[in-house]
Design a protein around this motif. Structure first.
Motif, PDB file in Angstrom:
ATOM      1  N   ARG A  38       0.824  -1.210   0.000  1.00 27.16           N
ATOM      2  CA  ARG A  38       0.000   0.000   0.000  1.00 27.16           C
ATOM      3  C   ARG A  38       0.856   1.257   0.000  1.00 27.16           C
ATOM      4  O   ARG A  38       0.496   2.277  -0.595  1.00 27.16           O
ATOM      5  N   ILE A  39       2.008   1.200   0.646  1.00 31.51           N
ATOM      6  CA  ILE A  39       2.907   2.356   0.669  1.00 31.51           C
ATOM      7  C   ILE A  39       3.465   2.639  -0.726  1.00 31.51           C
ATOM      8  O   ILE A  39       3.589   3.796  -1.136  1.00 31.51           O
ATOM      9  N   THR A  40       3.787   1.592  -1.465  1.00 36.41           N
ATOM     10  CA  THR A  40       4.452   1.760  -2.756  1.00 36.41           C
ATOM     11  C   THR A  40       3.494   1.799  -3.945  1.00 36.41           C
ATOM     12  O   THR A  40       3.922   2.069  -5.075  1.00 36.41           O
ATOM     13  N   ALA A  41       2.223   1.561  -3.716  1.00 36.48           N
ATOM     14  CA  ALA A  41       1.262   1.501  -4.822  1.00 36.48           C
ATOM     15  C   ALA A  41       1.189   2.825  -5.579  1.00 36.48           C
ATOM     16  O   ALA A  41       1.057   3.892  -4.977  1.00 36.48           O
ATOM     17  N   GLY A  42       1.293   2.750  -6.893  1.00 40.96           N
ATOM     18  CA  GLY A  42       1.128   3.926  -7.736  1.00 40.96           C
ATOM     19  C   GLY A  42       2.291   4.884  -7.772  1.00 40.96           C
ATOM     20  O   GLY A  42       2.204   5.940  -8.405  1.00 40.96           O
ATOM     21  N   VAL A  43       3.403   4.543  -7.126  1.00 35.79           N
ATOM     22  CA  VAL A  43       4.554   5.449  -7.105  1.00 35.79           C
ATOM     23  C   VAL A  43       5.296   5.367  -8.445  1.00 35.79           C
ATOM     24  O   VAL A  43       5.543   4.283  -8.964  1.00 35.79           O
ATOM     25  N   LYS A  44       5.643   6.517  -8.997  1.00 40.33           N
ATOM     26  CA  LYS A  44       6.417   6.572 -10.233  1.00 40.33           C
ATOM     27  C   LYS A  44       7.880   6.839  -9.902  1.00 40.33           C
ATOM     28  O   LYS A  44       8.195   7.605  -8.993  1.00 40.33           O
ATOM     29  N   TYR A  45       8.774   6.225 -10.671  1.00 40.26           N
ATOM     30  CA  TYR A  45      10.200   6.311 -10.373  1.00 40.26           C
ATOM     31  C   TYR A  45      10.952   6.965 -11.529  1.00 40.26           C
ATOM     32  O   TYR A  45      10.616   6.757 -12.704  1.00 40.26           O
ATOM     33  N   PRO A  46      11.994   7.732 -11.216  1.00 41.99           N
ATOM     34  CA  PRO A  46      12.800   8.340 -12.279  1.00 41.99           C
ATOM     35  C   PRO A  46      13.618   7.289 -13.025  1.00 41.99           C
ATOM     36  O   PRO A  46      13.757   6.148 -12.563  1.00 41.99           O
ATOM     37  N   GLU A  47      14.188   7.670 -14.157  1.00 36.14           N
ATOM     38  CA  GLU A  47      14.945   6.729 -14.976  1.00 36.14           C
ATOM     39  C   GLU A  47      16.166   6.174 -14.253  1.00 36.14           C
ATOM     40  O   GLU A  47      16.643   5.092 -14.594  1.00 36.14           O
ATOM     41  N   SER A  48      16.667   6.899 -13.276  1.00 36.87           N
ATOM     42  CA  SER A  48      17.850   6.430 -12.538  1.00 36.87           C
ATOM     43  C   SER A  48      17.558   5.182 -11.716  1.00 36.87           C
ATOM     44  O   SER A  48      18.489   4.467 -11.330  1.00 36.87           O
ATOM     45  N   VAL A  49      16.281   4.908 -11.437  1.00 35.75           N
ATOM     46  CA  VAL A  49      15.906   3.704 -10.687  1.00 35.75           C
ATOM     47  C   VAL A  49      15.716   2.562 -11.677  1.00 35.75           C
ATOM     48  O   VAL A  49      14.731   2.507 -12.410  1.00 35.75           O
ATOM     49  N   GLN A  50      16.665   1.653 -11.719  1.00 34.86           N
ATOM     50  CA  GLN A  50      16.603   0.528 -12.646  1.00 34.86           C
ATOM     51  C   GLN A  50      15.762  -0.614 -12.095  1.00 34.86           C
ATOM     52  O   GLN A  50      15.185  -1.387 -12.852  1.00 34.86           O
ATOM     53  N   LEU A  51      15.696  -0.716 -10.782  1.00 41.35           N
ATOM     54  CA  LEU A  51      14.829  -1.703 -10.130  1.00 41.35           C
ATOM     55  C   LEU A  51      14.384  -1.121  -8.800  1.00 41.35           C
ATOM     56  O   LEU A  51      15.207  -0.797  -7.948  1.00 41.35           O
ATOM     57  N   GLY A  52      13.081  -0.960  -8.631  1.00 38.98           N
ATOM     58  CA  GLY A  52      12.553  -0.357  -7.422  1.00 38.98           C
ATOM     59  C   GLY A  52      12.147  -1.384  -6.390  1.00 38.98           C
ATOM     60  O   GLY A  52      12.621  -2.534  -6.406  1.00 38.98           O
ATOM     61  N   PRO A  53      11.246  -1.026  -5.473  1.00 31.54           N
ATOM     62  CA  PRO A  53      10.835  -1.937  -4.405  1.00 31.54           C
ATOM     63  C   PRO A  53      10.186  -3.210  -4.954  1.00 31.54           C
ATOM     64  O   PRO A  53       9.585  -3.217  -6.024  1.00 31.54           O
ATOM     65  N   GLY A  54      10.322  -4.286  -4.185  1.00 31.18           N
ATOM     66  CA  GLY A  54       9.676  -5.536  -4.539  1.00 31.18           C
ATOM     67  C   GLY A  54      10.627  -6.705  -4.655  1.00 31.18           C
ATOM     68  O   GLY A  54      10.205  -7.867  -4.711  1.00 31.18           O
ATOM     69  N   ASP A  55      11.938  -6.434  -4.704  1.00 29.77           N
ATOM     70  CA  ASP A  55      12.927  -7.513  -4.748  1.00 29.77           C
ATOM     71  C   ASP A  55      13.770  -7.448  -3.480  1.00 29.77           C
ATOM     72  O   ASP A  55      13.464  -6.693  -2.560  1.00 29.77           O
TER      73      ASP A  55
END
Length: 342
Positions: A38-55
């Motif tokens: 729920r905290i991370t839902a719908g968050v958009k990330y800049p191009e510098s983030v190659q892999l965001g939360p979830g791993d």
């Protein structure tokens, strides 16, 4: 540091600027992974983030080849109070305080990793509000919250690790000040200390001062600008101007003198200080939490926009490096320290 709330701490862990939710709305009822979702839902990330939360870990691009890293820890009842600030304000404050350290190195923030510990009966809306404050503030400065952890603890606690990029510039450390340098300031001082005093006296106004304590306004862009303009040393003013300049003086092996005539003491600070029986200049010299930046520049250098001269660097006194005010050592505390007087 940084925001000391010795006046006490809130005991209703589900409440942060509102009433406690039902049992179904607590972090214990929702669970760790659903809460993170729920905290991370719908968050958009800049191009510098190659892999965001979830791993197991996030991946950020590091085009400079170097990564600047800093961590801040904020604890309910020490750095903030949930009855003094909304969850979103707490998140914003945590992000800004941590990113100010990256700016003070001459870097720009790229990613934040957040550890959040909370009592089991904390309302989910509290955590979501903190998360929104963190996400929104990071995004406003070109960065992103890329991961972290959620766990249970007796007190609401935030640990924010910020990663930064030097963009090809040299890092500006505390140890580069030299005799003859000019000391300069970017940002405001004394506002957060005044706001803390107002809140500690049971008031909620002036709003401008109270909000300065709740959410600081660090000049994050001024750090990289100072680096590009030849700053020889720099530091984030989190614990008090004199205390933090003391770190620079000791690291550089110099004396630093601050001229009070060069400091901006806002009339609003003077007015409130008079009403509360305090000294506005004391707030400016020793108050923390505004997260202004102070740096040294070579003598004769043109200061970049947003920086104002406030003092000078001289050869260290035979007794050792020190910070003086108008040529004299100031009596009493020079700022905040968690385990004694600065």
């Amino acid at each position: 540091m940084d925001g000391r709330t010795a006046a006490g701490r809130t005991t209703d862990r589900g409440r942060a600027g509102g009433d406690q939710g039902s049992a179904a709305d607590t972090v214990q009822a929702v669970g760790e992974f659903a809460l993170i979702g729920r905290i991370t839902a719908g968050v958009k990330y800049p191009e510098s983030v190659q892999l965001g939360p979830g791993d197991d870990a996030a991946i950020l691009a590091a085009p400079d080849g170097r990564v600047v890293v800093s961590t801040d820890v904020l604890v309910d009842g020490v750095h903030f109070r949930t009855d003094w600030a909304s969850p979103e304000q707490i998140g914003r404050r945590a992000a800004l305080a941590a990113m100010a350290d990256i700016s003070a190195m001459g870097a720009v923030p790229t990613g934040l990793v957040v550890g959040l510990s909370a009592p089991a009966d904390t309302a989910v809306d509290v955590v979501l509000g903190i998360g929104k404050g963190l996400h929104d503030t990071a995004a406003e400065h070109g960065a992103a919250v890329v991961g972290g952890d959620v766990t249970r603890s007796p007190a609401l606690t935030l640990s924010v690790t910020v990663l930064g990029d030097l963009r090809g510039e040299r890092p500006v450390t505390r140890s580069g000040a030299r005799s003859g340098d000019v000391v300069a300031l970017a940002g405001r001082l004394g506002w957060a200390a005044a706001g803390l005093t107002v809140l500690s006296r049971g008031f909620r106004s002036p709003v401008s001062l109270v909000n300065a304590y709740r959410v600081p306004e660090p000049p994050l862009a001024a750090g990289p600008t100072a680096a590009a303009s030849g700053a020889t040393s720099m530091i984030d003013v989190s614990d008090g101007l004199l205390a933090d300049l003391g770190h620079v003086a000791r690291a550089s092996g110099v004396d630093i003198d601050v001229r009070t005539i060069a400091l901006d003491v806002n009339p609003r600070l003077t007015e409130v200080a008079s009403a509360l029986g305090r000294d506005a200049l004391d707030w400016v010299l020793t108050g923390g939490d505004d997260h202004a930046l102070v740096a040294t520049f070579p003598h004769g250098a043109t200061l970049p926009p947003g920086w104002q001269p406030i003092g000078s660097v001289t050869v260290a006194d035979p007794s050792g490096p020190r910070v003086t005010v108008d040529g004299a050592v100031r009596e009493g505390a020079t700022g905040w320290t968690h385990f004694g007087s600065a």
